[in-house]
Design a protein around this motif. Structure first.
Motif, PDB file in Angstrom:
ATOM      1  N   GLY A  52       0.329  24.675 105.635  1.00 11.06           N
ATOM      2  CA  GLY A  52       0.760  25.298 104.395  1.00 11.06           C
ATOM      3  C   GLY A  52       1.090  26.773 104.518  1.00 11.06           C
ATOM      4  O   GLY A  52       1.513  27.404 103.550  1.00 11.06           O
ATOM      5  N   GLU A  53       0.925  27.351 105.716  1.00 15.00           N
ATOM      6  CA  GLU A  53       1.154  28.780 105.898  1.00 15.00           C
ATOM      7  C   GLU A  53       2.621  29.149 106.081  1.00 15.00           C
ATOM      8  O   GLU A  53       2.971  30.325 106.008  1.00 15.00           O
ATOM      9  N   ALA A  54       3.485  28.197 106.328  1.00 15.10           N
ATOM     10  CA  ALA A  54       4.905  28.505 106.548  1.00 15.10           C
ATOM     11  C   ALA A  54       5.616  28.709 105.219  1.00 15.10           C
ATOM     12  O   ALA A  54       5.203  28.205 104.187  1.00 15.10           O
ATOM     13  N   GLY A  55       6.725  29.431 105.286  1.00 12.47           N
ATOM     14  CA  GLY A  55       7.540  29.659 104.097  1.00 12.47           C
ATOM     15  C   GLY A  55       8.103  31.061 104.064  1.00 12.47           C
ATOM     16  O   GLY A  55       8.362  31.668 105.106  1.00 12.47           O
ATOM     17  N   LEU A  56       8.276  31.582 102.857  1.00 14.63           N
ATOM     18  CA  LEU A  56       8.810  32.930 102.665  1.00 14.63           C
ATOM     19  C   LEU A  56       7.803  33.939 103.198  1.00 14.63           C
ATOM     20  O   LEU A  56       6.637  33.928 102.815  1.00 14.63           O
ATOM     21  N   ALA A  57       8.252  34.826 104.094  1.00 14.34           N
ATOM     22  CA  ALA A  57       7.296  35.675 104.811  1.00 14.34           C
ATOM     23  C   ALA A  57       7.476  37.162 104.561  1.00 14.34           C
ATOM     24  O   ALA A  57       6.516  37.864 104.304  1.00 14.34           O
ATOM     25  N   GLY A  58       8.683  37.680 104.672  1.00 17.53           N
ATOM     26  CA  GLY A  58       8.890  39.118 104.589  1.00 17.53           C
ATOM     27  C   GLY A  58       9.998  39.476 103.626  1.00 17.53           C
ATOM     28  O   GLY A  58      10.883  38.667 103.342  1.00 17.53           O
ATOM     29  N   ILE A  59       9.935  40.701 103.126  1.00 18.26           N
ATOM     30  CA  ILE A  59      10.989  41.230 102.259  1.00 18.26           C
ATOM     31  C   ILE A  59      11.156  42.704 102.577  1.00 18.26           C
ATOM     32  O   ILE A  59      10.167  43.408 102.845  1.00 18.26           O
ATOM     33  N   CYS A  60      12.394  43.165 102.612  1.00 13.76           N
ATOM     34  CA  CYS A  60      12.670  44.582 102.795  1.00 13.76           C
ATOM     35  C   CYS A  60      13.977  44.926 102.104  1.00 13.76           C
ATOM     36  O   CYS A  60      14.823  44.054 101.889  1.00 13.76           O
ATOM     37  N   LEU A  61      14.111  46.185 101.743  1.00  9.92           N
ATOM     38  CA  LEU A  61      15.240  46.640 100.945  1.00  9.92           C
ATOM     39  C   LEU A  61      16.097  47.640 101.709  1.00  9.92           C
ATOM     40  O   LEU A  61      15.582  48.433 102.495  1.00  9.92           O
ATOM     41  N   ASP A  62      17.398  47.603 101.424  1.00 10.03           N
ATOM     42  CA  ASP A  62      18.339  48.608 101.901  1.00 10.03           C
ATOM     43  C   ASP A  62      18.955  49.234 100.654  1.00 10.03           C
ATOM     44  O   ASP A  62      19.977  48.760 100.148  1.00 10.03           O
ATOM     45  N   PRO A  63      18.326  50.280 100.098  1.00 13.07           N
ATOM     46  CA  PRO A  63      18.782  50.854  98.833  1.00 13.07           C
ATOM     47  C   PRO A  63      20.222  51.359  98.860  1.00 13.07           C
ATOM     48  O   PRO A  63      20.944  51.228  97.874  1.00 13.07           O
ATOM     49  N   SER A  64      20.669  51.912  99.986  1.00 10.48           N
ATOM     50  CA  SER A  64      22.022  52.482 100.026  1.00 10.48           C
ATOM     51  C   SER A  64      23.103  51.422  99.819  1.00 10.48           C
ATOM     52  O   SER A  64      24.184  51.724  99.315  1.00 10.48           O
ATOM     53  N   ARG A  65      22.805  50.179 100.188  1.00 15.81           N
ATOM     54  CA  ARG A  65      23.776  49.092 100.028  1.00 15.81           C
ATOM     55  C   ARG A  65      23.368  48.089  98.945  1.00 15.81           C
ATOM     56  O   ARG A  65      24.124  47.182  98.625  1.00 15.81           O
ATOM     57  N   GLY A  66      22.147  48.216  98.441  1.00 13.15           N
ATOM     58  CA  GLY A  66      21.662  47.273  97.441  1.00 13.15           C
ATOM     59  C   GLY A  66      21.273  45.927  98.030  1.00 13.15           C
ATOM     60  O   GLY A  66      21.217  44.924  97.326  1.00 13.15           O
ATOM     61  N   TYR A  67      20.978  45.880  99.326  1.00 14.94           N
ATOM     62  CA  TYR A  67      20.614  44.627  99.982  1.00 14.94           C
ATOM     63  C   TYR A  67      19.113  44.359  99.836  1.00 14.94           C
ATOM     64  O   TYR A  67      18.296  45.265  99.981  1.00 14.94           O
ATOM     65  N   VAL A  68      18.804  43.090  99.588  1.00 11.90           N
ATOM     66  CA  VAL A  68      17.429  42.611  99.605  1.00 11.90           C
ATOM     67  C   VAL A  68      17.374  41.555 100.711  1.00 11.90           C
ATOM     68  O   VAL A  68      18.035  40.512 100.615  1.00 11.90           O
ATOM     69  N   PHE A  69      16.627  41.828 101.767  1.00 12.60           N
ATOM     70  CA  PHE A  69      16.480  40.894 102.880  1.00 12.60           C
ATOM     71  C   PHE A  69      15.161  40.150 102.738  1.00 12.60           C
ATOM     72  O   PHE A  69      14.136  40.760 102.426  1.00 12.60           O
ATOM     73  N   VAL A  70      15.182  38.839 103.001  1.00 10.85           N
ATOM     74  CA  VAL A  70      13.949  38.065 103.073  1.00 10.85           C
ATOM     75  C   VAL A  70      13.966  37.237 104.353  1.00 10.85           C
ATOM     76  O   VAL A  70      15.016  36.801 104.812  1.00 10.85           O
ATOM     77  N   THR A  71      12.775  37.064 104.928  1.00 13.42           N
ATOM     78  CA  THR A  71      12.616  36.233 106.117  1.00 13.42           C
ATOM     79  C   THR A  71      11.774  35.022 105.742  1.00 13.42           C
ATOM     80  O   THR A  71      10.882  35.121 104.900  1.00 13.42           O
ATOM     81  N   PHE A  72      12.074  33.885 106.343  1.00 16.61           N
ATOM     82  CA  PHE A  72      11.359  32.664 105.978  1.00 16.61           C
ATOM     83  C   PHE A  72      11.502  31.591 107.039  1.00 16.61           C
ATOM     84  O   PHE A  72      12.411  31.627 107.867  1.00 16.61           O
ATOM     85  N   ALA A  73      10.589  30.625 106.992  1.00 16.40           N
ATOM     86  CA  ALA A  73      10.689  29.406 107.792  1.00 16.40           C
ATOM     87  C   ALA A  73      11.082  28.282 106.842  1.00 16.40           C
ATOM     88  O   ALA A  73      10.614  28.226 105.706  1.00 16.40           O
ATOM     89  N   TYR A  74      11.956  27.408 107.298  1.00  9.20           N
ATOM     90  CA  TYR A  74      12.440  26.297 106.484  1.00  9.20           C
ATOM     91  C   TYR A  74      12.581  25.062 107.366  1.00  9.20           C
ATOM     92  O   TYR A  74      12.520  25.154 108.598  1.00  9.20           O
ATOM     93  N   GLN A  75      12.764  23.906 106.744  1.00  6.71           N
ATOM     94  CA  GLN A  75      13.018  22.677 107.488  1.00  6.71           C
ATOM     95  C   GLN A  75      14.510  22.380 107.442  1.00  6.71           C
ATOM     96  O   GLN A  75      15.111  22.336 106.361  1.00  6.71           O
ATOM     97  N   ASP A  76      15.096  22.182 108.627  1.00  8.43           N
ATOM     98  CA  ASP A  76      16.519  21.848 108.668  1.00  8.43           C
ATOM     99  C   ASP A  76      16.727  20.386 108.269  1.00  8.43           C
ATOM    100  O   ASP A  76      15.774  19.697 107.877  1.00  8.43           O
ATOM    101  N   GLU A  77      17.953  19.897 108.373  1.00  6.19           N
ATOM    102  CA  GLU A  77      18.275  18.535 107.922  1.00  6.19           C
ATOM    103  C   GLU A  77      17.531  17.447 108.697  1.00  6.19           C
ATOM    104  O   GLU A  77      17.407  16.326 108.230  1.00  6.19           O
TER     105      GLU A  77
END
Length: 196
Positions: A52-77
């Motif tokens: 149950g520990e896998a999933g959405l892990a990190g978030i960071c912002l790039d204010p100059s461009r308005g980007y919100v980055f998130v890191t995560f583990a997912y299951q492919d097809e």
């Protein structure tokens, strides 16, 4: 948000939820859903089980461009657990309650396995580059020797700090950079030999 807007509905900070929701809290302390449903993950068991520990892990912002980055583990097809990064585009400076668009960096990680606790993790934007910590995938035993190249190997993103442009391209001045091929792990490696 480093410099929030002055309005009551301007974003103040972002919050991630393990199963894939990104919330934004505004100056008036109301909570809005910024994004959800951008990856699939059905663990065998939920927390406190390790699966149950896998999933959405990190978030960071790039204010100059308005980007919100998130890191995560997912299951492919095929149900294989993989790492990924999603970039949500928002308003530069103050951000917004909803993303304007999103870009997945799936191809960078599409050939590599991961595992709970040893998945992709924290991220940070600095100097126009995105830095991301990637766990070793916990694939180290003889049972997995056909898929694990090792955290020291330049042929794998597992067990690394990787560095890329905010568009997902390798940094040309990365220590092991060869060319712009996003399928060559060595192009992204900033530091190696890490665990989780």
């Amino acid at each position: 948000v480093p410099e929030p807007g002055a309005g009551p509905k301007d974003p103040l900070y972002f919050v991630t939820e393990l199963r894939g929701k990104i919330k934004v809290v505004t100056n008036d302390r109301t909570v809005h859903t910024f994004a959800e449903g951008f990856f699939d993950l059905k663990p065998r068991e939920e927390l406190p089980a390790q699966s149950g520990e896998a999933g959405l892990a990190g978030i960071c912002l790039d204010p100059s461009r308005g980007y919100v980055f998130v890191t995560f583990a997912y299951q492919d097809e095929k149900g294989i657990l993989r790492n990924n990064i999603m970039r949500f585009d928002s308003l530069p400076g103050t951000f917004s309650l909803d993303p304007v668009s999103k870009t997945a960096f799936t191809q960078i990680f599409s050939d590599e396995y991961t595992s709970p606790s040893h998945q992709i993790g924290a991220c940070q934007v600095d100097g126009g580059f995105l830095y991301v910590g990637v766990g070793d995938g916990h694939i180290w035993s003889d049972l997995h020797k056909d898929v694990y190249k090792g955290s020291q190997s330049l042929d794998s993103l597992q067990g690394k700090i990787i560095r890329m442009t905010t568009d997902g391209k390798p940094g040309k001045d990365n220590p092991y950079y060869v060319d712009d091929d996003i399928k060559k792990p060595r192009n992204y490696v900033w530091a190696r030999g890490l665990r989780n």
